[in-house]
Design an enzyme around this catalytic site. Sequence first.
Site, short mmCIF file in Angstrom:
data_model
loop_
_atom_site.label_atom_id
_atom_site.label_comp_id
_atom_site.label_asym_id
_atom_site.label_seq_id
_atom_site.Cartn_x
_atom_site.Cartn_y
_atom_site.Cartn_z
CE LYS A 131 -4.21 1.47 -0.18
NZ LYS A 131 -5.09 1.10 -1.29
CB SER A 160 -8.16 0.96 -3.00
OG SER A 160 -7.79 1.09 -1.65
#
Length: 589
Positions: free
Chosen positions: A190, A386
Amino acid sequence: MRQFFKFLFASCLGVILAGALLSLIGVGIIGGLISQSEKTKTVKPNTVLRLTLDQQVPEQTNNLEMNPFDVKNQYILGLDDMLQAIAQAKDDDRIQGIFIDLKQIALGPATAGTLRHALLDFKTSGKFIYAYGENFTQGSYYLASVADKIYLNPLGDLDFRGFAVIQPFFKNMLDKIGVHMQVSYAGNFKSATEPFRYTQMSPENRLQVHEYVQSLYNYYLQGISDSRGISVPDLKTIADEWKVRNPDDAVETGLIDAVGYQDQVMTDMREKLGLEEDDKISFLTPADYYQAKGSNQDFSVKDKVAVVYAEGTIEDGEGKPGTIGDEQYVKWLEQIRKDDKVKAVVLRVNSGGGSALASENIWRELSLIKESGRPIVVSMGDYAASGGYYISCIADSIYAEPNTLTGSIGVFSMMPNAESLFEDKLGITFDTVKTGDYSTSLTPFYSWTDSERQIMQEDVNEIYETFLKRVADGRKMTRDQVHEVAQGRVWTGQRALELGLVDDLGGMDKALATASSLAGIQKYRTTEYPKIKDPIQQFIDTFMDEEDGFQARLVSREMGEYADLYKYAQEIKNAKGVQARLPFVLLSK
């Protein structure tokens, strides 16, 4: 006293005149909008569709922030309607060909690929496609490469040098001004927070970026190879050795067919159409053609499939055109759930994510639709990553394009600590009286304590675990199986298929066919959400919007194809709470 009244009268007169002038401008613009809305062009025999793509291509027609002063462009055709227009033109005897007249385009990889496939299908009719460019970017050339004949201006340029990702990092700058970004994240891949805490890519981020960029590049080269008859290794050599530096190089390498001016292209096209030298070619844009053809919906059919376009950033609140505001989308999904005529839902997702809370609220309403017995099928566009994947994973079936970017199953939160900036650079100090240990937590004036840092990380971890559970339940996987392919890592649609994150490759046509099949219906009509306001209402709303009115539109107009980068930076700046979003924006340059 006389002077006072004179100035007062002058001021009042100025206000009245200014108000009258603004009213006249507003009336003029609204009149122009009404005039444009009433114009529908006719399709003449021997017509050519002119594809310029000089406007952003939204997923849904007019689902974007419109420029209220541009009265000539108040009907921006969406991708799905553009594909329908090209498909109809294929079988329309009045349409003889397509002229691709591109300058600069800003399309995502999947959008460009989908349009390209539609053009290839058009060619199977035997009709011609010509392309002309003064300067071909790699993105515009990708579309132009389907043409029967490609022309490049004698002083033009064809950019063909391969793909690259250039990532800016701000840590050193922030250190110099005394700002430290306090970060919590879940997922080694991430990478959205990396520019604020590193000076270069982490090994994990470099690995994932290399993998998906190489995959996108290979897909790009294969498409050009199939159309131009040049092998992929030869194309790589042309790019790696920068063999195209002028139009003659482009001809010699086989990337284009001819060097010429636009008037020469028109001459060739007249000859193709059987026209005389002075005859005017009848051109129509896909938008004009689509409006002229009219809707082919059969409103006598009762059963409906709801098509919900979820494009843009996922936001808390109402949202704006081209964004996914959870309050509006929850209302629309509730309307769908309560409409007994709606037998299935197709969710078209083109989003890199955004607010984790807003994603959860939308997921909840989708889960209620699913509990009511209606199937949900997802069609992915350029991005469904996401938060975009969060709202997708509940679907009964998921379709992605091979070059969709998806996954990025991870979350983060970020808060600046400007204590050093205030104290060391500006000489400002803060003192406080508080009733508890955490009363001043989560402010930019103090560093997190160890306890506060632990609490923030625990909150992020909890949301990440919720994300894993949503995916595990939706995809019939275990938590650990999801975690193995999650951790914020971005995947292409092709890899996502191999990993079980999507069910098949394809676009909206396959998604609609699957939705109707799962619902057990053969005849249906579609109903679209969001419900798009007409240009006049959008114009009025722009005047009423204090936070995001004309200023944002003027900036967008000046920045052109780079407006998405500015928009992304603004979204990061204004983001609240834990985020589930992609760390980048890809443009087809």
